[in-house]
Scaffold this motif. Structure first.
Motif, short mmCIF file in Angstrom:
data_model
loop_
_atom_site.label_atom_id
_atom_site.label_comp_id
_atom_site.label_asym_id
_atom_site.label_seq_id
_atom_site.Cartn_x
_atom_site.Cartn_y
_atom_site.Cartn_z
N THR A 141 43.26 135.29 3.92
CA THR A 141 42.21 136.07 4.56
C THR A 141 42.23 137.47 3.96
OG1 THR A 141 42.50 134.86 6.62
CG2 THR A 141 41.41 137.00 6.79
N ASP A 142 41.07 138.05 3.73
CA ASP A 142 41.04 139.41 3.20
C ASP A 142 40.28 140.31 4.17
OD1 ASP A 142 41.67 141.36 1.31
OD2 ASP A 142 39.74 141.14 0.30
N PHE A 143 40.89 141.45 4.50
CA PHE A 143 40.25 142.41 5.41
C PHE A 143 39.57 143.53 4.62
CE2 PHE A 143 43.12 140.13 8.19
CZ PHE A 143 42.40 140.03 9.35
N TYR A 144 39.05 144.48 5.34
CA TYR A 144 38.21 145.55 4.77
C TYR A 144 38.48 146.78 5.63
CZ TYR A 144 33.63 147.36 3.00
OH TYR A 144 32.61 148.08 2.41
N GLY A 174 36.81 141.22 8.26
CA GLY A 174 37.50 140.38 7.28
C GLY A 174 36.67 139.16 6.92
N TYR A 175 37.14 138.39 5.94
CA TYR A 175 36.50 137.12 5.60
C TYR A 175 37.59 136.14 5.18
CZ TYR A 175 37.15 138.44 0.67
OH TYR A 175 37.70 138.81 -0.52
N ASN A 176 37.29 134.85 5.31
CA ASN A 176 38.24 133.83 4.90
C ASN A 176 38.16 133.65 3.39
OD1 ASN A 176 39.51 132.88 7.41
ND2 ASN A 176 37.39 132.49 7.99
N ILE A 214 39.10 145.73 -10.05
CA ILE A 214 40.29 145.45 -9.24
C ILE A 214 40.02 145.86 -7.80
CG2 ILE A 214 41.97 145.80 -11.07
CD1 ILE A 214 42.38 148.65 -9.68
N GLU A 215 40.84 145.36 -6.87
CA GLU A 215 40.96 145.99 -5.56
C GLU A 215 42.44 146.16 -5.30
OE1 GLU A 215 38.58 143.92 -2.61
OE2 GLU A 215 36.77 144.99 -3.29
N LEU A 216 42.88 147.41 -5.19
CA LEU A 216 44.28 147.73 -4.87
C LEU A 216 44.49 147.46 -3.39
CD1 LEU A 216 47.07 149.11 -5.05
CD2 LEU A 216 45.89 151.30 -4.95
N GLU A 217 45.29 146.43 -3.10
CA GLU A 217 45.53 146.07 -1.70
C GLU A 217 47.01 145.77 -1.52
OE1 GLU A 217 42.95 143.15 0.06
OE2 GLU A 217 41.24 143.66 -1.22
N MET A 218 47.43 145.65 -0.26
CA MET A 218 48.71 145.04 0.06
C MET A 218 48.42 143.80 0.88
SD MET A 218 51.44 148.04 0.41
CE MET A 218 52.66 146.79 -0.04
N ASN A 248 46.21 142.26 -5.74
CA ASN A 248 45.00 142.68 -6.47
C ASN A 248 43.91 141.65 -6.21
OD1 ASN A 248 42.99 143.43 -8.20
ND2 ASN A 248 44.28 143.56 -10.04
N ASP A 249 42.92 142.06 -5.45
CA ASP A 249 41.78 141.20 -5.12
C ASP A 249 40.70 141.42 -6.20
OD1 ASP A 249 39.88 139.64 -3.83
OD2 ASP A 249 39.28 141.25 -2.47
N TRP A 250 40.91 140.75 -7.36
CA TRP A 250 39.96 140.87 -8.48
C TRP A 250 38.54 140.60 -7.97
CZ3 TRP A 250 42.12 142.33 -13.13
CH2 TRP A 250 43.49 142.12 -13.30
N SER A 268 32.44 135.73 -6.22
CA SER A 268 32.82 137.04 -6.76
C SER A 268 34.27 137.40 -6.45
CB SER A 268 31.90 138.12 -6.20
OG SER A 268 31.93 138.13 -4.78
N LYS A 269 34.88 136.69 -5.50
CA LYS A 269 36.27 136.97 -5.11
C LYS A 269 37.18 135.77 -5.30
CE LYS A 269 35.38 140.97 -2.91
NZ LYS A 269 36.12 142.21 -3.07
N GLY A 270 36.59 134.58 -5.40
CA GLY A 270 37.39 133.34 -5.33
C GLY A 270 38.02 132.92 -6.64
N GLY A 365 42.63 144.72 2.48
CA GLY A 365 41.40 145.39 2.07
C GLY A 365 41.78 146.49 1.09
N THR A 366 40.82 146.88 0.27
CA THR A 366 41.03 147.92 -0.74
C THR A 366 41.55 149.19 -0.09
OG1 THR A 366 39.15 146.99 -1.90
CG2 THR A 366 39.93 149.13 -2.65
N ILE A 367 42.61 149.77 -0.69
CA ILE A 367 43.23 150.95 -0.10
C ILE A 367 42.80 152.19 -0.88
CG2 ILE A 367 45.42 152.05 0.51
CD1 ILE A 367 46.62 149.09 0.28
MN MN Z 1 39.32 142.82 -1.02
#
Ligand code: MN
Length: 435
Positions: A141-144, A174-176, A214-218, A248-250, A268-270, A365-367
């Motif tokens: 799951t990715d949050f925002y 968030g999204y699955n 990129i998306e810098l995330e933890m 990294n959520d490319w 775009s994320k998968g 989510g991107t930080i």
């Molecule tokens: Mn993301």
């Protein structure tokens, strides 16, 4: 299993503790004796993936330690290609093992230090090992949850005056996501193909992404499952977390912009999500606990918790541009800027009865931070390509080019030591030929 008393485990975080593994005492190593993160590795001598713990520039092979009777756990828990079986044994076991390993690796502990033959079998150099995905991930799951990121994106694509949508301050959005394409650091990432709607044409084209980002995330890894139908209360949520990784959520921004209405991101994320190979436990992060930003309006009751529920984790993004030798740091930020906490994300995720499973991965989510050099995506730092980054080699970048390597780093800074996450790296390869 003997109970672990509180004093034992608090000593594992003692800043003055040193290891006989000399490289673990370097002030800038990510893997001090205070860290002890878990991963899965193999090496040329034994190509079977198994569970290890990072210490300095080495890995402790837990399967060997357990077979030699130096651990309370059965070796079969560590003779595994993932951490799931060990994680499922629960927090008391994680903590007991942390206490045991800290004791075995502590400078004055002779049992392993002075047994040269055993030490050679137990300690593998990281540079000679291959690191694998540390967990089997049933769901991702990715949050925002960064207010700065959501505000930047909203300003860019909608209206700066109403950048945050009305639900953002009430819901940890968030999204699955897609678990099957989560890969470990070092795995190359192909530039995705997809549908792109160019501004001057009526219909989309199908082709290589032109705005790869990129998306810098933890990420946090679920350590304790919940039952379908049960909500995890916010106050209990951290008990369900095993530990954290860099993520990294490319993101393919041009594909995303065309596809995301009405159901959110899909292709775009998968195509790939990269995580760092070592999972840093909540026990190791404990000394770096801190307050989250002020929340106004006050969240609904099911999203409230007392005390501090986030961590001071310094984050950086390095770009090694194709054709250039030097590495440029293109972002510096901190996990503590995140508006919604991991506990609030998990409480919200399960609030309708959605269950979680051991190994599930949750992206923050991107930080992004408050300053222009603290953006967690190129979309923000170049303002959708309008302000190219100048690189020392004379090149410029708006989005990622083929051959570029992006490396995320993160660490907690202690007094003379670090609790770090290692690297979360990925090099971008050209898109596959389309039909
Ligand atoms: Mn993301």
């Amino acid at each position: 299993m003997t109970a672990t008393n509180n004093g034992d485990w608090l000593a594992t975080n003692d800043p003055s503790r040193r290891s006989w593994v000399e490289s673990a005492n370097a002030p800038d190593t990510d893997f001090s004796i205070q860290n002890l993160p878990f991963g899965v590795f193999s090496d040329a001598a034994n190509p079977t993936p198994r569970v290890g713990v990072a210490i300095g520039d080495a890995i402790v092979d837990l399967s060997v330690l357990a077979r030699e009777g130096l651990l309370q756990q059965d070796a079969s828990l560590f003779e595994q290609p993932s951490l799931n079986a060990f994680i499922a044994t629960g927090r008391a076991q994680w903590r007991a093992l942390r206490v045991r390993l800290s004791g075995l690796l502590e400078a004055n502990s002779a049992a392993l230090r002075d047994n040269t033959a055993l030490r050679k079998r137990v300690l593998i150099m990281q540079k000679e090992a291959q690191l694998h995905l540390p967990v089997h991930i049933p769901g991702y799951t990715d949050f925002y949850s960064s207010r700065e990121h959501a505000t930047n994106v909203g300003s860019m694509f909608r209206d700066p005056k109403s950048a945050l949508l009305p639900n953002w301050l009430e819901i940890p959005i968030g999204y699955n996501g897609r678990a099957s394409s989560v890969v470990v650091s070092g795995t190359p990432v192909y530039r995705p193909n997809g549908q792109i709607k160019l501004p001057d044409s009526e219909r989309p084209i199908f082709g290589a992404c032109r705005k790869l980002d990129i998306e810098l995330e933890m990420g946090f890894v679920i350590g304790k499952k919940s039952t379908l139908g049960d909500a995890i209360p916010c106050e209990d949520a951290e008990a369900h977390i095993f530990g954290m990784v860099l993520l990294n959520d490319w993101s393919a921004r041009d594909i995303q912009q065309w596809e995301y209405v009405p159901l959110g991101p899909f292709n775009s994320k998968g195509f790939a999500t990269t995580i760092s190979p070592w999972i840093v436990t909540i026990d190791a992060l404990e000394p770096f606990r801190c307050a989250r930003p002020e929340q106004s309006p006050q969240p609904l009751p099911y999203l409230r918790h007392a005390g501090d529920h986030t961590f001071d984790i310094k984050l950086e993004v390095d770009l090694c541009a194709a054709g250039a030798d030097e590495v440029q740091t293109i972002s510096r930020t901190n996990f503590r800027y995140m508006y919604w906490t991991m506990a609030q994300q998990l409480a919200h995720h399960t609030s309708g009865g959605c269950n979680v499973r051991v190994g599930d991965l949750m992206g923050s989510g991107t930080i992004s931070g408050p300053t222009p050099d603290s953006c967690g995506s190129l979309l923000e730092s170049t303002w959708n390509g309008q302000r190219p980054l100048q690189l020392p080699s004379g090149q410029t970048r708006t989005f990622i080019q083929d051959g570029d390597e992006l490396v995320l780093r993160g660490w907690c800074q202690g007094d003379g030591y670090r609790v770090g996450f290692g690297a979360c790296a990925g090099k971008v390869l050209p898109a596959r030929e389309t039909a």
